[in-house]
Motif scaffolding. Structure first.
Motif, PDB file in Angstrom:
ATOM      1  N   UNK A  50       0.835  -1.187   0.000  1.00 41.38           N
ATOM      2  CA  UNK A  50       0.000   0.000   0.000  1.00 41.38           C
ATOM      3  C   UNK A  50       0.875   1.243   0.000  1.00 41.38           C
ATOM      4  N   UNK A  51       0.378   2.329  -0.557  1.00 40.60           N
ATOM      5  CA  UNK A  51       1.161   3.570  -0.630  1.00 40.60           C
ATOM      6  C   UNK A  51       0.284   4.765  -0.287  1.00 40.60           C
ATOM      7  N   UNK A  52       0.919   5.764   0.312  1.00 43.22           N
ATOM      8  CA  UNK A  52       0.222   6.990   0.660  1.00 43.22           C
ATOM      9  C   UNK A  52       1.122   8.192   0.474  1.00 43.22           C
ATOM     10  N   UNK A  53       0.533   9.353   0.263  1.00 40.79           N
ATOM     11  CA  UNK A  53       1.308  10.573   0.015  1.00 40.79           C
ATOM     12  C   UNK A  53       0.602  11.756   0.649  1.00 40.79           C
ATOM     13  N   UNK A  54       1.414  12.646   1.234  1.00 37.71           N
ATOM     14  CA  UNK A  54       0.901  13.891   1.794  1.00 37.71           C
ATOM     15  C   UNK A  54       1.763  15.039   1.296  1.00 37.71           C
ATOM     16  N   UNK A  55       1.134  16.165   1.023  1.00 34.39           N
ATOM     17  CA  UNK A  55       1.826  17.318   0.443  1.00 34.39           C
ATOM     18  C   UNK A  55       1.849  18.475   1.428  1.00 34.39           C
ATOM     19  N   UNK A  56       3.017  19.129   1.520  1.00 31.84           N
ATOM     20  CA  UNK A  56       3.153  20.272   2.416  1.00 31.84           C
ATOM     21  C   UNK A  56       4.047  21.342   1.829  1.00 31.84           C
ATOM     22  N   UNK A 223      -1.591   6.833   7.139  1.00 36.39           N
ATOM     23  CA  UNK A 223      -3.010   6.480   7.164  1.00 36.39           C
ATOM     24  C   UNK A 223      -3.516   6.132   5.772  1.00 36.39           C
ATOM     25  N   UNK A 224      -3.118   6.925   4.811  1.00 34.92           N
ATOM     26  CA  UNK A 224      -3.537   6.664   3.426  1.00 34.92           C
ATOM     27  C   UNK A 224      -2.952   5.350   2.919  1.00 34.92           C
ATOM     28  N   UNK A 225      -1.702   5.051   3.283  1.00 36.95           N
ATOM     29  CA  UNK A 225      -1.063   3.813   2.826  1.00 36.95           C
ATOM     30  C   UNK A 225      -1.735   2.584   3.422  1.00 36.95           C
ATOM     31  N   UNK A 226      -2.082   2.629   4.720  1.00 37.91           N
ATOM     32  CA  UNK A 226      -2.754   1.494   5.362  1.00 37.91           C
ATOM     33  C   UNK A 226      -4.133   1.272   4.754  1.00 37.91           C
ATOM     34  N   UNK A 227      -4.878   2.364   4.518  1.00 38.33           N
ATOM     35  CA  UNK A 227      -6.192   2.234   3.891  1.00 38.33           C
ATOM     36  C   UNK A 227      -6.073   1.623   2.497  1.00 38.33           C
ATOM     37  N   UNK A 228      -5.053   2.046   1.773  1.00 38.49           N
ATOM     38  CA  UNK A 228      -4.819   1.489   0.428  1.00 38.49           C
ATOM     39  C   UNK A 228      -4.492   0.000   0.519  1.00 38.49           C
ATOM     40  N   UNK A 229      -3.686  -0.382   1.504  1.00 36.73           N
ATOM     41  CA  UNK A 229      -3.293  -1.779   1.676  1.00 36.73           C
ATOM     42  C   UNK A 229      -4.499  -2.650   2.013  1.00 36.73           C
ATOM     43  N   UNK A 230      -5.350  -2.220   2.944  1.00 36.59           N
ATOM     44  CA  UNK A 230      -6.510  -3.010   3.341  1.00 36.59           C
ATOM     45  C   UNK A 230      -7.496  -3.180   2.190  1.00 36.59           C
ATOM     46  N   UNK A 235      -9.850  -6.796  -1.787  1.00 38.66           N
ATOM     47  CA  UNK A 235     -10.180  -7.007  -3.195  1.00 38.66           C
ATOM     48  C   UNK A 235      -9.543  -8.291  -3.730  1.00 38.66           C
ATOM     49  N   UNK A 236      -8.271  -8.507  -3.398  1.00 40.87           N
ATOM     50  CA  UNK A 236      -7.589  -9.711  -3.862  1.00 40.87           C
ATOM     51  C   UNK A 236      -8.240 -10.979  -3.307  1.00 40.87           C
ATOM     52  N   UNK A 237      -8.604 -10.958  -2.030  1.00 40.97           N
ATOM     53  CA  UNK A 237      -9.247 -12.130  -1.437  1.00 40.97           C
ATOM     54  C   UNK A 237     -10.590 -12.408  -2.096  1.00 40.97           C
ATOM     55  N   UNK A 238     -11.370 -11.332  -2.333  1.00 46.91           N
ATOM     56  CA  UNK A 238     -12.661 -11.519  -2.972  1.00 46.91           C
ATOM     57  C   UNK A 238     -12.549 -12.071  -4.388  1.00 46.91           C
ATOM     58  N   UNK A 239     -11.597 -11.547  -5.148  1.00 45.28           N
ATOM     59  CA  UNK A 239     -11.415 -12.023  -6.520  1.00 45.28           C
ATOM     60  C   UNK A 239     -10.915 -13.462  -6.550  1.00 45.28           C
ATOM     61  N   UNK A 283       6.021  23.117  -3.547  1.00 44.88           N
ATOM     62  CA  UNK A 283       5.511  22.175  -2.558  1.00 44.88           C
ATOM     63  C   UNK A 283       6.376  20.923  -2.531  1.00 44.88           C
ATOM     64  N   UNK A 284       6.250  20.168  -1.433  1.00 44.88           N
ATOM     65  CA  UNK A 284       6.999  18.925  -1.284  1.00 44.88           C
ATOM     66  C   UNK A 284       6.053  17.795  -0.912  1.00 44.88           C
ATOM     67  N   UNK A 285       6.364  16.600  -1.369  1.00 46.37           N
ATOM     68  CA  UNK A 285       5.569  15.413  -1.076  1.00 46.37           C
ATOM     69  C   UNK A 285       6.305  14.503  -0.105  1.00 46.37           C
ATOM     70  N   UNK A 286       5.560  13.972   0.857  1.00 46.26           N
ATOM     71  CA  UNK A 286       6.073  12.952   1.774  1.00 46.26           C
ATOM     72  C   UNK A 286       5.347  11.653   1.449  1.00 46.26           C
ATOM     73  N   UNK A 287       6.096  10.600   1.157  1.00 44.53           N
ATOM     74  CA  UNK A 287       5.515   9.328   0.750  1.00 44.53           C
ATOM     75  C   UNK A 287       5.831   8.237   1.763  1.00 44.53           C
ATOM     76  N   UNK A 288       4.867   7.332   1.962  1.00 49.00           N
ATOM     77  CA  UNK A 288       5.032   6.171   2.835  1.00 49.00           C
ATOM     78  C   UNK A 288       4.533   4.943   2.091  1.00 49.00           C
ATOM     79  N   UNK A 289       5.308   3.865   2.144  1.00 47.74           N
ATOM     80  CA  UNK A 289       4.917   2.589   1.549  1.00 47.74           C
ATOM     81  C   UNK A 289       4.860   1.526   2.638  1.00 47.74           C
ATOM     82  N   UNK A 290       3.848   0.690   2.598  1.00 47.71           N
ATOM     83  CA  UNK A 290       3.702  -0.385   3.579  1.00 47.71           C
ATOM     84  C   UNK A 290       3.543  -1.709   2.846  1.00 47.71           C
ATOM     85  N   UNK A 291       4.041  -2.761   3.466  1.00 52.15           N
ATOM     86  CA  UNK A 291       3.903  -4.117   2.936  1.00 52.15           C
ATOM     87  C   UNK A 291       3.323  -5.000   4.035  1.00 52.15           C
TER      88      UNK A 291
END
Length: 298
Positions: A50-56, A223-230, A235-239, A283-291
């Motif tokens: 999952x991945x998330x990004x915030x801009x500041x 938070x965005x990365x975890x939501x994306x991961x879940x 979706x993968x389990x359902x498919x 502006x600058x982006x802060x990115x977080x990736x979760x596995x």
């Protein structure tokens, strides 16, 4: 676990269930033990990213500024550079740059050379040229032909070659400052005044922007990365027609402290000395990736 796996007596009886029981008995994680009971290898379960990004907005500008002096002697070059850097520091302080925000990041004294072409001649060479020799034997009376030999005469000369050699032309002193500017609206003025103070010795090699405290943005991106991961895992389990099991592994990686680099646009460089340097932070982006790894429920 290794003792069981390597024992010849128990080799045929080692199974996923045995290992999961050993993990549970040794205080290992119950989710990991459940994962091993499935009988598959280490790739059992649903693996997802999952991945998330915030801009500041940047709140800190960083200038890499140097003075560079060239003179006949190292001492003279050092002295010229010292005067220029002292004048630059005075200007920085007048622009409310604190001592803690100025750091000498590089200082060097080194010789400067140029390459010149040199022609050198040495040794002796021999040239061959034809010379008429006396006749060998007397020709018959009335004979029109004269028989002659070709002799060799040695002539001394020089052999010349072109070489390239280094020639010392002086010594160069470079003193580099890393400057933090907290008032981004004043960064163009700081560059202009520092350049004027150091004159032709000034070198501005880089201007960049960053966010000093990225934790709030990292939390938002997380938070965005975890939501994306879940969402992806469900979706993968359902498919796949299976039920999503318990989360057994989760890790995070990020891009570190964000930093952008500015292009310096100075009208003075084009002959308009009355205009100031324009610096835009953007502006600058802060990115977080979760596995993560989820088990598959039975």
């Amino acid at each position: 676990l290794l003792a069981v796996a390597c024992s010849s007596d128990n080799y045929d009886r080692v199974t996923g269930a045995n290992i999961s029981d050993l993990l549970a008995a040794a205080g290992g994680s119950e989710p990991a033990a459940q994962l091993m009971r499935s009988g598959s290898g280490a790739n059992t379960g649903i693996w997802v990213n999952g991945s998330g990004k915030a801009t500041g907005n940047p709140d800190l500008g960083i200038i890499i500024l140097s003075v560079e002096a060239l003179a006949d002697t190292a001492s003279e070059a050092r002295g010229v550079a010292a005067v220029a850097i002292d004048q630059t520091i005075a200007v920085l302080k007048s622009n409310k740059i604190e001592d803690r925000d100025m750091q000498t990041s590089q200082f060097s004294i080194s010789p400067r050379y140029t390459t010149q072409e040199v022609t050198r001649c040495s040794g002796v060479s021999r040239e061959i040229e034809p010379v008429a020799s006396p006749s060998i034997g007397m020709p018959a009376p009335g004979s029109p032909d004269v028989v002659e030999m070709i002799g060799v005469q040695e002539k001394e000369g020089n052999e010349c070659r072109v070489e390239f050699e280094r020639v010392l032309i002086g010594y160069q002193v470079t003193n580099t400052l890393t400057i933090k500017v907290r008032d981004l609206n004043n960064i163009g003025n700081v560059i202009d005044e520092a350049s004027e103070a150091a004159g032709d010795l000034v070198r501005v090699s880089r201007v960049s922007f960053t966010i000093e405290d990225t934790k709030p943005l990292q939390n938002e991106a997380r938070e965005e990365a975890i939501a994306d991961l879940l969402t992806k895992a469900a979706t993968m389990a359902g498919l796949a027609g299976v039920e999503l099991g318990q989360l057994v592994y989760l890790t995070e990686s990020g891009d570190g402290v964000p930093q952008s680099f500015a292009k310096i646009e100075s009208a003075a460089a084009f002959g308009f000395a009355d205009s100031s340097t324009s610096i835009l932070a953007g502006e600058l982006d802060v990115s977080v990736n979760v596995q993560a790894v989820f088990g598959i429920a039975n």
